[in-house]
Motif scaffolding. Structure first.
Motif, PDB file in Angstrom:
ATOM      1  N   VAL A  62     -16.892  -7.480   2.324  1.00  6.80           N
ATOM      2  CA  VAL A  62     -16.140  -8.598   2.886  1.00  6.80           C
ATOM      3  C   VAL A  62     -14.920  -8.067   3.621  1.00  6.80           C
ATOM      4  O   VAL A  62     -14.633  -8.443   4.764  1.00  6.80           O
ATOM      5  N   VAL A  63     -14.204  -7.166   2.972  1.00  4.63           N
ATOM      6  CA  VAL A  63     -12.998  -6.589   3.566  1.00  4.63           C
ATOM      7  C   VAL A  63     -13.354  -5.714   4.763  1.00  4.63           C
ATOM      8  O   VAL A  63     -12.747  -5.813   5.834  1.00  4.63           O
ATOM      9  N   ILE A  64     -14.364  -4.869   4.588  1.00  2.59           N
ATOM     10  CA  ILE A  64     -14.733  -3.930   5.636  1.00  2.59           C
ATOM     11  C   ILE A  64     -15.255  -4.661   6.870  1.00  2.59           C
ATOM     12  O   ILE A  64     -15.027  -4.226   8.005  1.00  2.59           O
ATOM     13  N   SER A  65     -15.926  -5.792   6.669  1.00  2.00           N
ATOM     14  CA  SER A  65     -16.453  -6.531   7.817  1.00  2.00           C
ATOM     15  C   SER A  65     -15.330  -7.017   8.728  1.00  2.00           C
ATOM     16  O   SER A  65     -15.470  -7.030   9.959  1.00  2.00           O
ATOM     17  N   LEU A  66     -14.206  -7.416   8.139  1.00  2.00           N
ATOM     18  CA  LEU A  66     -13.067  -7.851   8.945  1.00  2.00           C
ATOM     19  C   LEU A  66     -12.447  -6.686   9.704  1.00  2.00           C
ATOM     20  O   LEU A  66     -12.081  -6.812  10.871  1.00  2.00           O
ATOM     21  N   VAL A 121      -6.314  -2.566   0.520  1.00  2.00           N
ATOM     22  CA  VAL A 121      -6.518  -1.138   0.788  1.00  2.00           C
ATOM     23  C   VAL A 121      -5.585  -0.306  -0.084  1.00  2.00           C
ATOM     24  O   VAL A 121      -5.963   0.746  -0.591  1.00  2.00           O
ATOM     25  N   GLN A 122      -4.368  -0.804  -0.276  1.00  3.49           N
ATOM     26  CA  GLN A 122      -3.391  -0.074  -1.069  1.00  3.49           C
ATOM     27  C   GLN A 122      -3.709  -0.114  -2.564  1.00  3.49           C
ATOM     28  O   GLN A 122      -3.538   0.884  -3.271  1.00  3.49           O
ATOM     29  N   ASP A 123      -4.212  -1.271  -3.050  1.00  3.80           N
ATOM     30  CA  ASP A 123      -4.346  -1.480  -4.492  1.00  3.80           C
ATOM     31  C   ASP A 123      -5.713  -1.120  -5.068  1.00  3.80           C
ATOM     32  O   ASP A 123      -5.810  -0.800  -6.252  1.00  3.80           O
ATOM     33  N   SER A 131     -12.579   1.934   3.278  1.00  2.00           N
ATOM     34  CA  SER A 131     -11.728   1.861   4.461  1.00  2.00           C
ATOM     35  C   SER A 131     -11.617   3.227   5.134  1.00  2.00           C
ATOM     36  O   SER A 131     -11.693   3.331   6.366  1.00  2.00           O
ATOM     37  N   LEU A 132     -11.445   4.273   4.335  1.00  2.00           N
ATOM     38  CA  LEU A 132     -11.356   5.622   4.892  1.00  2.00           C
ATOM     39  C   LEU A 132     -12.671   6.032   5.544  1.00  2.00           C
ATOM     40  O   LEU A 132     -12.684   6.679   6.601  1.00  2.00           O
TER      41      LEU A 132
END
Length: 209
Positions: A62-66, A121-123, A131-132
């Motif tokens: 979900v996060v990576i798609s954005l 990404v931080q937590d 993300s990396l």
């Protein structure tokens, strides 16, 4: 053949996908990424978890798609830049156009959605890892695009890869400055500043005693 507007079925699928993203980010922000389950995301949209997995392979997706969509928007704008424009300038302008369109459309990087992405990404170690991985893939993809604009081979010529890397870093510096030190400014302003510094060169003199 002319491609028409999306049909009813495609529009419904897009609405479901966007609803799942919004619900996921709300839950991630309220409960934390690790504590949120796929079932909870699906329940918030009144669909089954099976439906969720038709759109996303995991919560991380979900996060990576954005993030991937943000890169895709930058690529689209980069492809529209004048062919004779220097590559750093072209990338600079493409990034600013995308950021400003988001801001004008109410999808500002300064919005809570963007802040949530940055916080995730931080937590979350799993989100950070994905993300990396995405950033590495996108840097390679961006280098290939820049190499094509330059008419060089990105494998034997290091310049496209270098521009891709420093361009991505400029965006990261702008986002970090917004999150940690200058939340009252637009990310587009901070990105503009970062790219302007790159344009002027970064071989700064050492301090003198």
């Amino acid at each position: 053949m002319t491609v028409g507007a999306p049909g009813l079925r495609e529009r419904k699928k897009q609405r479901t996908r966007e609803a799942l993203i919004d619900a996921a980010l709300d839950l991630f922000g309220n409960k934390g990424f690790e504590a949120t389950t796929v079932d909870e995301i699906a329940d918030a949209v009144e669909v089954s978890s099976r439906t969720f997995f038709r759109y996303f392979a995991s919560k991380e997706d979900v996060v990576i798609s954005l993030m991937a969509q943000q890169w895709a928007d930058i690529y689209d704008e980069l492809d529209r830049r004048p062919a004779d424009e220097p590559v750093l300038t072209a990338l600079w302008r493409a990034c600013l156009i995308v950021l400003r369109v988001y801001e004008a459309d109410g999808m500002s990087p300064n919005s809570s959605k963007f802040a949530c992405l940055a916080q995730l990404v931080q937590d979350s170690p799993s989100v950070l890892a994905r993300s990396l991985e995405l950033c590495s893939q996108q840097n390679d993809a961006l280098a290939r695009r820049l190499a094509q604009r330059m008419g060089v081979d990105p494998i034997t010529d290091p310049r496209p890869g270098l521009v891709a890397a420093v361009g991505a870093t400029a965006l990261q510096v702008a986002i970090r400055a917004w999150r940690e030190h200058e939340p009252d400014k637009r990310v587009s302003e901070l990105a503009d500043r970062a790219f302007e510094l790159l344009q002027g060169g970064i071989n700064y003199p050492a301090a003198t005693a």
